[in-house]
Design an enzyme around this catalytic site. Structure first.
Site, PDB file in Angstrom:
ATOM      1  N   ARG A   1      -1.918  15.172   0.516  1.00 15.14           N
ATOM      2  CA  ARG A   1      -2.835  15.845  -0.385  1.00 15.14           C
ATOM      3  C   ARG A   1      -2.386  17.516  -0.421  1.00 15.14           C
ATOM      4  O   ARG A   1      -2.805  18.288  -1.292  1.00 15.14           O
ATOM      5  CB  ARG A   1      -4.470  15.957  -0.095  1.00 15.14           C
ATOM      6  CG  ARG A   1      -5.349  16.427  -0.866  1.00 15.14           C
ATOM      7  CD  ARG A   1      -6.926  16.425  -0.318  1.00 15.14           C
ATOM      8  NE  ARG A   1      -7.813  16.460  -1.170  1.00 15.14           N
ATOM      9  CZ  ARG A   1      -8.977  17.209  -0.793  1.00 15.14           C
ATOM     10  NH1 ARG A   1      -9.122  17.841   0.046  1.00 15.14           N
ATOM     11  NH2 ARG A   1     -10.042  17.341  -1.886  1.00 15.14           N
TER      12      ARG A   1
ATOM     13  N   ILE B   1      -9.781  18.860  -7.350  1.00 14.35           N
ATOM     14  CA  ILE B   1      -8.981  17.869  -6.733  1.00 14.35           C
ATOM     15  C   ILE B   1     -10.339  17.130  -6.079  1.00 14.35           C
ATOM     16  O   ILE B   1     -10.878  17.483  -5.337  1.00 14.35           O
ATOM     17  CB  ILE B   1      -7.796  18.190  -5.822  1.00 14.35           C
ATOM     18  CG1 ILE B   1      -7.062  17.019  -5.225  1.00 14.35           C
ATOM     19  CG2 ILE B   1      -8.343  19.307  -4.801  1.00 14.35           C
ATOM     20  CD1 ILE B   1      -5.916  17.465  -4.454  1.00 14.35           C
ATOM     21  N   SER B   2      -9.812  15.744  -6.540  1.00 14.63           N
ATOM     22  CA  SER B   2     -11.308  14.993  -6.048  1.00 14.63           C
ATOM     23  C   SER B   2     -11.269  14.933  -4.534  1.00 14.63           C
ATOM     24  O   SER B   2     -10.376  15.218  -3.644  1.00 14.63           O
ATOM     25  CB  SER B   2     -11.187  13.560  -6.354  1.00 14.63           C
ATOM     26  OG  SER B   2     -10.740  13.447  -7.821  1.00 14.63           O
ATOM     27  N   GLN B   3     -12.546  14.412  -4.054  1.00 15.71           N
ATOM     28  CA  GLN B   3     -12.969  14.304  -2.585  1.00 15.71           C
ATOM     29  C   GLN B   3     -11.922  13.008  -2.065  1.00 15.71           C
ATOM     30  O   GLN B   3     -11.998  12.007  -2.715  1.00 15.71           O
ATOM     31  CB  GLN B   3     -14.680  14.195  -2.520  1.00 15.71           C
ATOM     32  CG  GLN B   3     -14.893  14.020  -1.183  1.00 15.71           C
ATOM     33  CD  GLN B   3     -16.542  13.823  -0.938  1.00 15.71           C
ATOM     34  OE1 GLN B   3     -17.146  13.676  -1.864  1.00 15.71           O
ATOM     35  NE2 GLN B   3     -16.951  14.061   0.156  1.00 15.71           N
TER      36      GLN B   3
END
Ligand code: SAM
Length: 207
Positions: free
Chosen positions: A30, A56-58
């Site tokens: 990430r 940015i997604s979890q």
């Protein structure tokens, strides 16, 4: 926190289960998709701002949705709302050199951001990912049909275009309001739908 500790936690909490997806999380760090000013929070299990009011997604949501989608080597997948490109790259790792992942993003600057982030990724075979700027609520007619479609922004219902652009035997995993829906195409006209509650998403901005 490191990528390893994040992955261990996601496994312990039951979000990551499948070896191919765990390997994708290990290979596609990430850190490469988080903007400079958010680097200190890279492995935190929450969404982070990437600009333009987007995130940015979890990690746990990405893990949960990929486990539902079960991307397989050789598949052709549409990723709607590719944002930073993190999930797009995870998908590309799973489909491998024989597969294809089409990422569609409505914000041109984010499409460029994802392009920059993905270019230097050794874990992702060259040519597997193609990114496009546009309205993914219409799917991506030019490259349809898809084995699978996944979305990172919440619609009010699954767009008709996604259903039409899905192969028989294919699967859509998408947020609708605050839940994640899984739609499987059983035949030309038959779809089976399941829901998982308790998530939160940015909206899918269509016409
Ligand atoms: N998986 C991405 C990530 O981890 O970076 C998620 C990014 S964010 C949660 C969702 C993205 O969907 C945003 O970048 C937003 O601009 C995009 N989006 C919203 N509506 C869209 C649409 N109709 N077509 C394409 N992208 C859309």
């Amino acid at each position: 926190m490191t990528n390893e500790t994040l992955i261990k936690q996601l496994i312990k909490d039951g979000y990551l289960k499948t070896q191919l997806i765990i390997d994708a999380f290990k290979a596609v760090d990430r850190a490469q998709f988080v903007p400079e000013d958010q680097k200190q929070f890279t492995y935190a299990n929450y969404p982070l701002p990437i600009g333009f009011g987007q995130t940015i997604s979890q990690p746990l949501t990405v893990a949960f949705m990929l486990e539902l989608l079960q991307p397989q080597p050789g598949e052709k997948i549409l990723d709607v709302g590719s944002g930073s490109g993190w999930q797009t790259a995870l998908l590309a790792y799973c489909v491998g050199a024989e597969g294809k992942v089409f990422g569609i993003e409505r914000i041109p600057e984010l499409k460029q951001f994802a392009e920059k982030n993905i270019t230097s990724m050794e874990a992702v075979p060259q040519g597997v990912i193609q990114l496009f700027e546009g309205d993914g609520s219409k799917g991506f007619e030019e490259e349809a049909p898809f084995d699978k479609i996944i979305a990172a922004a919440a619609a009010q219902s699954i767009p008709k275009a996604w259903k039409e652009q899905l192969k028989v035997g294919g699967k859509i995993v998408a947020p609708i309001d605050e839940s994640i829906h899984v739609l499987e195409r059983k035949s030309q006209d038959e779809f089976e739908e399941k829901r998982h509650f308790g998530f939160s998403f940015v909206p899918l901005i269509g016409e």
